[in-house]
Write an enzyme that holds these catalytic residues in place. Structure first.
Site, PDB file in Angstrom:
ATOM      1  N   GLU A 228     -19.260  -5.707  11.044  1.00  0.00           N
ATOM      2  CA  GLU A 228     -20.207  -4.904  11.813  1.00  0.00           C
ATOM      3  C   GLU A 228     -21.239  -5.761  12.539  1.00  0.00           C
ATOM      4  O   GLU A 228     -21.612  -5.467  13.680  1.00  0.00           O
ATOM      5  CB  GLU A 228     -20.917  -3.906  10.885  1.00  0.00           C
TER       6      GLU A 228
ATOM      7  N   LYS B 165       0.849  -1.188   0.000  1.00  0.00           N
ATOM      8  CA  LYS B 165       0.000   0.000   0.000  1.00  0.00           C
ATOM      9  C   LYS B 165       0.885   1.239   0.000  1.00  0.00           C
ATOM     10  O   LYS B 165       1.825   1.337   0.782  1.00  0.00           O
ATOM     11  CB  LYS B 165      -0.926  -0.003   1.221  1.00  0.00           C
TER      12      LYS B 165
ATOM     13  N   ARG C 252     -25.284  -1.962   8.177  1.00  0.00           N
ATOM     14  CA  ARG C 252     -24.887  -3.320   7.790  1.00  0.00           C
ATOM     15  C   ARG C 252     -25.171  -4.334   8.901  1.00  0.00           C
ATOM     16  O   ARG C 252     -24.989  -5.536   8.703  1.00  0.00           O
ATOM     17  CB  ARG C 252     -23.394  -3.318   7.438  1.00  0.00           C
TER      18      ARG C 252
END
Length: 590
Positions: A336, A248, A364
């Protein structure tokens, strides 16, 4: 210096005209292009830099847009946007009336599925692949690109579980860089690490066990290897899985060294990568930091306090609790549903659980809120970060639905503090012990009070308060939008006619005060930073309707459509929630 190539690439058809030995130059130019634009315009940087080679290889090998490419979340799709007919308008990314920061079906035929929240790519691409089989389009390719943080989500596993019993022409590419927004967590991360380090026995493969063809891990920055492997996989029928290793922030040294900070770094020097410092001196605190620091303060006094966040310890400032009390604070990853039910489980054992979650992310886990928390009346404390309009992330991230989707749930208390001190005090009150679950909503960004660390005061649940007394019209607001309301009232010429009431509790409502308001005023205006349908104004309307009181009511809030991206100030102007719009509205009633 060789001739620039990227300037002649308008779409993948142009890309495919190049020789393979020209692609590394495209990668270098594309990476620099992303850096140059994001350095001045801001956005999500590190993720897109990490998949430059993969992006080029995918569009070079596959016949997009006929072959369908789905990017998970969308943080890593900047290179994709630049190569798919949006290079010349990429500078408008995340700006009002510009292109979206995420793939969006209405924006481009190359954006096959709208994304923003994580872990949807496998299910979406599998759905496309099964549909292609039904239509007889058996040669069409379907590719899902997903990160190692996102694939740990339950929904991603559900998609893989289904894919393994189909003959769908699906390729899942795992972009493994060991980080989402914050470092990846959990047992799956340890498994992937052992695979990367060659410590995992080849027979011990999760993906193969699911009846999916596994290959890798390979270097995701090796373009020839990527192209070769994608060409090979293109010829294999059925579900396939390619594991690639990337870095990244690849190509910008500081972004590689501090991947959390450079996920979305703000403005920075395109050459050195050094972030332009924003002086925070003289600025009021962020609501996130008020939450995080207050939680630590309370946790020192109350040993039963637990902090839980699904993958957002930095963004939500749960990091303060994790640093101070690592054994009592949990980042559960992009999970979640698990976060909510884990909180419920702890609450059954007498723990005081602060489940800190973005407003749109709680969507969610809606069934868990109803079934596992509210139905059992467990006093979980939901701290809903990013409530209201959030700005440049746009429609997928605006927290403008939570009042509506929580109001209909029995046992749920809904609180929207107006400022930092009230946020502190409701957190303090909640941890003293409530008989019901509570959702505390607060916005992204800074408050208005500098001296906010006041001694705690207990708040009376369901109590509203008069902020300004007037003679004829009552303005009722909830949450921090009340600050805009107060400022707007102060600018109205006949402000003596206007009263202002702050309702920190949308549920339960202060019915005693509402009865007094009915007796005193001939007009009510409600203001909220939430959708009007099912929101605060709806609750006020319902109260008067149920009591058979007849009074004129005007509801101000978000109308029945999705709000796109732009700065919060611009979006408040569009929705008529800014100070000037409110001033004109209030003045028209005086």
């Amino acid at each position: 210096m060789s001739e620039k190539l990227l300037q002649n690439i308008f779409n993948p058809i142009d890309l495919r005209k190049l020789n393979p030995n020209q692609l590394p130059q495209i990668a270098q130019e594309l990476r620099q292009y992303i850096i140059d634009i994001i350095a001045t315009k801001e956005g999500h940087l590190g993720a897109s830099l990490g998949v430059v080679e993969l992006t080029i290889a995918l569009h070079y090998v596959f016949n997009t847009p006929e072959d369908l490419l789905v990017w998970d979340v969308g943080h890593l799709a900047y290179g994709h946007k630049i190569l798919t007919e949006r290079r010349e308008i990429f500078h408008t990314n995340r700006q009002l009336n510009g292109i979206s920061g995420f793939p969006k079906r209405s924006e481009s035929v190359y954006d096959t599925f709208g994304v923003g929240h994580s872990s949807t790519s496998i299910s979406a691409a599998l759905g496309m692949a099964i549909a292609s089989n039904i239509k007889g389009e058996t040669e069409k390719q379907h590719i899902a690109v997903i990160g190692d943080a996102s694939i740990a989500s339950g929904m991603a596993f559900e998609g893989l579980n289904h894919a393994g019993v189909t003959n769908a022409n699906l390729l899942v590419i795992l972009n493994d860089n060991a980080i989402g927004i914050d470092p990846s967590v959990g047992a799956l991360k340890h498994y992937l690490t052992s695979v990367k380090e060659g410590k995992n026995h080849k027979d011990n493969n999760i993906i193969t066990s699911l009846n999916i063809d596994y290959s890798g891990p390979i270097d995701g920055h090796d373009l020839p290897k990527l192209i070769s492997e994608l060409e090979r996989l293109k010829k294999i029928k059925g579900p396939k899985f390619l594991h690639i290793i990337t870095i990244k922030g690849k190509g910008l040294q500081l972004a590689e060294e501090d991947q959390v900070k450079y996920h979305a770094p703000g403005k920075f020097d395109a050459v050195t990568g050094k972030i332009h410092s924003k002086s925070e001196e003289g600025l009021p605190p962020k609501f996130q930091d008020v939450f995080g620091l207050t939680l630590v303060e309370l946790a020192k006094q109350n040993k039963k306090i637990i902090g839980i966040t699904p993958a957002m310890p930095s963004g939500s400032s749960m990091k303060f609790m994790m640093e101070a009390f690592p054994e009592r604070a949990f980042d559960v990853g992009i999970a979640e549903q698990h976060a909510v039910t884990l909180s419920a489980g702890m609450a059954t054992q007498g723990m005081v659980v602060f489940c800190n979650i973005y407003s749109t992310f709680l969507q969610r886990a809606y069934d868990q809120v109803i079934h596992d928390v509210a139905l059992q009346n467990l006093p979980v404390i939901f701290c809903l970060d990013r409530a209201g309009l959030v700005g440049e992330d746009g429609a997928t991230h605006h927290g403008v639905f939570d009042i509506s989707y929580l109001s209909c749930i029995p046992n749920m208390i809904i609180c929207a503090p107006m400022d930092e001190i009230e946020l502190r005090n409701i957190m303090y009150t909640a941890q003293l012990g409530l008989k019901n679950p509570i959702a505390i909503r607060y916005p992204r960004g800074r408050g208005k009070i500098f001296d906010w660390q006041k001694p705690f005061k207990k708040i009376e649940i369901g109590k509203a308060k008069e902020l300004k007394n007037g003679s004829r019209i009552a303005i009722l607001s909830t949450g921090t939008i009340g600050n805009n309301v107060a400022e707007a009232i102060s600018k109205v010429k006949n402000q003596h006619e206007l009263s202002h009431y702050h309702f920190p509790f949308v549920k339960p409502l202060d019915e005693s005060l509402l009865k007094d308001i009915f007796m005193k005023y001939d007009q009510i205006i409600t203001v909220e930073e939430n959708v009007l349908i099912g929101g605060f104004g709806s609750a006020i309307n319902q109260f008067f309707l149920n009591k058979k009181y007849t009074i004129l009511i005007k509801n101000i809030g978000i109308s029945d459509h999705f709000i796109e991206h732009g700065t919060v100030n611009q979006l408040q102007e569009i929705t008529a929630l800014d100070v000037n719009s409110l001033t004109k509205l209030f003045a028209s009633y005086c």
